[in-house]
Design a protein around this motif. Sequence first.
Motif, PDB file in Angstrom:
ATOM      1  N   THR A 297     -16.849-106.980 -31.080  1.00  0.00           N
ATOM      2  CA  THR A 297     -17.379-105.970 -30.152  1.00  0.00           C
ATOM      3  C   THR A 297     -18.905-105.955 -30.203  1.00  0.00           C
ATOM      4  O   THR A 297     -19.571-105.844 -29.166  1.00  0.00           O
ATOM      5  CB  THR A 297     -16.805-104.574 -30.494  1.00  0.00           C
TER       6      THR A 297
ATOM      7  N   ASP B 226     -13.167-106.580 -23.670  1.00  0.00           N
ATOM      8  CA  ASP B 226     -12.995-106.309 -25.098  1.00  0.00           C
ATOM      9  C   ASP B 226     -11.569-105.832 -25.356  1.00  0.00           C
ATOM     10  O   ASP B 226     -11.270-104.656 -25.201  1.00  0.00           O
ATOM     11  CB  ASP B 226     -14.008-105.250 -25.553  1.00  0.00           C
ATOM     12  N   GLU B 227     -10.707-106.749 -25.723  1.00  0.00           N
ATOM     13  CA  GLU B 227      -9.284-106.466 -25.943  1.00  0.00           C
ATOM     14  C   GLU B 227      -8.708-105.638 -24.798  1.00  0.00           C
ATOM     15  O   GLU B 227      -8.112-104.569 -25.018  1.00  0.00           O
ATOM     16  CB  GLU B 227      -9.099-105.736 -27.278  1.00  0.00           C
TER      17      GLU B 227
HETATM   18 MG    MG Z   1     -13.771-104.530 -31.505  1.00  0.00          MG
END
Ligand code: MG
Length: 258
Positions: A50, A160-161
């Motif tokens: 991240t 991000d995911e």
């Molecule tokens: Mg993360």
Amino acid sequence: MNSKGSLEIKRVRKQYKVSGAALQVLDDINLDVKPGEFISIVGLSGCGKTTLLRLIVGLESDYEGEILLDGRRLNGPSLDRGIVFQDHRLFPWLTVEKNIALGIVGKSEKEKKNIIASHIELVGLKGFEKSYPHQLSGGMSQRAAIARALVNQPEILLLDEPLGALDALTRMYMHKELERIWNKEKITMIMVTHDVEEAVYLSDKIVIMSAKPGRLQKIINVPLARPRDRASLDFAEMKEQVLEAFLLHTEHPFSYTI
Ligand SMILES: [Mg+2]
Ligand SMILES: Nc1ncnc2c1ncn2[C@@H]1O[C@H](COP(=O)(O)OP(=O)(O)O)[C@@H](O)[C@H]1O
């Protein structure tokens, strides 16, 4: 192929200060991404994925090394980069179309209307313009978040995911949808994921990261033809190769020998 959306990450290092002490989160990150490529970053929790996306999107400027977009050094957030997080971050009191409208910068009302309509169509949410986030499923909410991230026609979409909170079947469906959107928009996409199968299904290249400090350990090309067949031998072999590299380069905190 779009000529915009190339990214060069050169010797990037990032520290956070935690209780006065320096925490080295990223160390000597080097990565070249070509225009229109789909890149996945795979690594354990806490390895700095991240943080790396935050650097690329321009939310953090305090780092060493340089990040160039189309040869230009990044200077804070800009419309040329969009981001989607694991939680959709839609405003609960606004409808889908109003949430998407909020992301649009510098257009007339008429242009805004067209952009909203075309992006709702792009992500497959036609008919849900007036719905509120609580009336949407997890997959639909992420579609709305993807639409919002794309309305200013970024060169790069960072994810991000984005599918991390979805059930397995919805995820598989969303893989196809993400691939369709990527094919249509022809932009660079960089996705963080924990899911090796997701990475193999979608990516041109898979980047394996290790933790403490976060380093890029290996970049694996995925030369399989698209659309990919999860049931094929080639797919299984590719998955195996990525898993092996992942296990070789990451030390799981809970690993033990019997
Ligand atoms: Mg993360
Ligand atoms: N703003 C912050 N201040 C201090 N430490 C942070 C901050 N953001 C992240 N970290 C730390 O940096 C490391 C990497 O975090 P993160 O980039 O979120 O990892 P990942 O996304 O791979 O799980 C973790 O140890 C985390 O606790």
